[in-house]
Scaffold this active site. Structure first.
Site, mmCIF file in Angstrom:
data_model
loop_
_atom_site.group_PDB
_atom_site.id
_atom_site.type_symbol
_atom_site.label_atom_id
_atom_site.label_comp_id
_atom_site.label_asym_id
_atom_site.label_seq_id
_atom_site.Cartn_x
_atom_site.Cartn_y
_atom_site.Cartn_z
ATOM 1 N N PRO A 64 0.909 -1.245 -0.076
ATOM 2 C CA PRO A 64 -0.056 0.018 -0.131
ATOM 3 C C PRO A 64 0.715 1.176 -0.178
ATOM 4 C CG PRO A 64 0.186 -0.828 2.130
ATOM 5 C CD PRO A 64 0.748 -1.846 1.158
ATOM 6 N N MET A 65 0.669 2.076 -0.851
ATOM 7 C CA MET A 65 1.427 3.338 -1.113
ATOM 8 C C MET A 65 0.684 4.534 -1.429
ATOM 9 S SD MET A 65 4.557 1.610 -3.536
ATOM 10 C CE MET A 65 3.375 1.068 -4.505
ATOM 11 N N VAL A 66 0.798 5.539 -0.392
ATOM 12 C CA VAL A 66 -0.176 6.686 -0.681
ATOM 13 C C VAL A 66 0.004 7.446 -1.877
ATOM 14 C CG1 VAL A 66 -0.553 9.065 0.488
ATOM 15 C CG2 VAL A 66 -0.170 6.963 1.799
ATOM 16 N N CYS A 149 2.715 3.067 9.170
ATOM 17 C CA CYS A 149 3.258 4.498 8.826
ATOM 18 C C CYS A 149 4.201 5.249 9.740
ATOM 19 C CB CYS A 149 2.219 5.272 7.976
ATOM 20 S SG CYS A 149 2.375 7.021 7.452
ATOM 21 N N ALA A 273 7.601 -2.213 -2.035
ATOM 22 C CA ALA A 273 7.253 -0.822 -2.474
ATOM 23 C C ALA A 273 8.084 0.141 -3.424
ATOM 24 C CB ALA A 273 7.166 0.032 -1.181
#
Length: 516
Positions: A64-66, A149, A273
């Site tokens: 998951p990557m913003v 995070c 990522a």
């Protein structure tokens, strides 16, 4: 593929909007597209059964990557070996209250190719987390709680890795989600410096109801230039201590790293990522030409649009090494305002690379210590802090590193931008103005403060003492006096009415005085 289906009417919390009385009822709201999983009949699977059957035994996972693991990028990654993807981190509270946020981030489009999919939320309240998860569960295969995070925004918002000491809260969040959801709940964590504490942390999450655990082998202090190397020893210890599937995250730059990580730690899968952003074909074991993947990604974006900032950020990553050579095109890519403009810059970079290839001499090796020539997709190794900082032991803050380099003329990119906006700006600490300090907290005090305090301390004291401070614009005493005077005037206006209430002849006089 159908276009995004908008949610027509804003919803209040989780309930439907009702028609106003006396008016025609509004047309029914357009519902989100029906998900293939919206009518779940099979029982909720757990642990290894969930991993093997629902997730298909996924070993290659996109993190998951913003603003980076959006639908278009997930589809590109799946075409090149990714077996499981996560959405970008979504804010649970915003997801619950904002229908447009839900539409833009999840309800936008039904895409059968984008499965299996895990939706990740950041949250610090059990009820809010579960409400958001209930709204998302029909559009994914699991719900993930972000506990990894490390960024400052997570510290300010009190979520991510900054919840890792609040075990009671995390137990309540996981337990409630496990009880209420029709899909499994998973977690992504960072490690503690101590292996034993990390193991107990993982066991606590498993006991609460977590069905799959992703372990990033870095502490929350390891970020940016201080990232260092992820500890596979921590991950290996967690894998041995729990009875649920574990994914490893950290130190993954190529397919060989994936295989070595699985062999060394015994995990079920590996998440990437940074490596995925620089080479989406990582899980295929290929390093293609950058333009091949850039053009493929842009084609997908035309079918599945996303914000231009996402596209630009992806191309900056893909073309990273080439932009170090052809730096004049960096600014053009940054200034491009349309998808066509970004595609044109990418095409120009392709032409420049092909020219460099034509001038390449036989036996020539890549420059800059790169494993491949700059036009080939390859890992990016983040530069660490200066070697001198290692001698002092422990991590150094960014400000400490800057002060260490204070004697040099090299400015950071951020400071260079500030200097472009204001050429007279200086960053010499000796030239900074000296401010008188607040008597209580040490922050700069107000020059005209009657208490010799900063505004925050002054406000507290002025409120406590019902005093004024014109220097800070605080008028508690004045407002109190005005309030008392107004109340006194009101009581005097009511007195004639009470006195003359039994005398009919006085009524006109009282009314006249009131009107006056």
């Amino acid at each position: 593929m159908s276009k995004c289906v908008a949610i027509g009417l804003r919803r209040s919390g989780l309930g439907e909007v009702s028609a106003a009385p006396g008016r025609d009822a509004p047309p029914p709201a357009a519902e989100p597209p029906v998900s293939p999983c919206s009518a779940r009949t099979m029982p909720k699977l757990q642990g290894f059964e969930f991993w093997s059957r629902t997730l298909g035994g996924a070993r290659h996972v996109v993190a998951p990557m913003v603003d980076q693991s959006e639908l278009a990028w997930r589809l590109l990654s799946r075409r090149h070996g990714a077996q499981l993807c996560y959405t970008p981190m979504l804010h649970a509270q915003v997801f619950v209250r904002d229908a447009n946020y839900r539409k833009d981030n999840l309800y936008c489009e039904v895409c059968p190719e984008d499965r299996p999919l895990i939706v990740q939320f950041c949250a610090n309240d059990p009820e809010v987390f579960v409400q958001a998860a209930l709204l998302a569960q029909d559009y994914c295969d699991a719900i993930d709680l972000n506990l990894g995070c490390p960024q400052m925004i997570a510290k300010r918002g009190h979520y991510g890795a900054f919840l890792q000491e609040e075990w009671d809260l995390l137990q309540r969040m996981i337990l409630l989600a496990h009880e209420k959801l029709s899909v499994p709940v998973t977690c992504k964590i960072r490690v503690f410096p101590e292996i034993d504490k990390t193991v107990k942390y993982a066991q606590m999450l498993e006991k609460a109801g977590c069905q799959l655990l992703t372990v990033h082998g870095r502490t929350k202090e390891q970020k940016g230039p201080l990232s260092g190397t992820a500890s596979w020893e921590h991950i290996k210890a967690v894998r041995k201590a729990v009875t649920i599937p574990v994914f490893a995250n950290g130190n993954i730059q190529c397919l060989q790293d994936v295989e070595r990580c699985i062999q060394d730690t015994g995990v079920q899968g590996v998440m990437s990522a940074e490596g995925n952003l620089h080479n989406p074909a990582l899980f295929e074991g290929r390093s293609p030409a950058v333009w091949e993947l850039a053009e493929e990604y842009l084609d997908i974006v035309r079918q599945h649009p996303c914000p231009l900032s996402y596209v630009r950020a992806h191309l900056f990553k893909l073309w990273h090494h080439t932009l170090q050579v052809h730096q004049q095109l960096r600014e053009e890519l940054a200034k491009a305002k349309t998808l066509g403009g970004i595609a044109a810059v990418s095409q120009e970079l392709k032409l420049r690379c092909q020219e460099d290839m034509s001038r390449q001499k036989e036996g020539e090796k890549p420059s800059g210590g790169l494993p491949f020539f700059h036009w080939i997709c390859q890992p990016y190794f983040r530069p660490g802090p200066r070697e001198g900082s290692k001698e002092n032991g422990g991590a150094r803050s960014k400000r400490a590193l800057e002060e260490e380099e204070g004697g040099t003329e090299v400015l950071s990119k951020n400071k260079q931008k500030k200097q472009l906006r204001n050429p007279h700006k200086t960053f010499d600490p000796s030239l900074k103005p000296k401010y008188a300090k607040c008597d209580q907290c040490g922050n700069p005090k107000g020059n005209r403060c009657v208490f010799n305090l900063c505004r925050r301390c002054c406000k507290k004291r002025a409120f406590r003492e019902a005093a004024d401070c014109p220097g800070h614009g605080l008028l508690f005493k004045t407002k109190l006096e005005k309030s008392l005077a107004w109340k006194g005037a009101q009581s005097r206006l009511q007195e004639p009415q009470l006195v003359g209430s039994g005398d009919p002849g006085s009524f006109p006089e009282v009314v006249g005085s009131a009107l006056a």
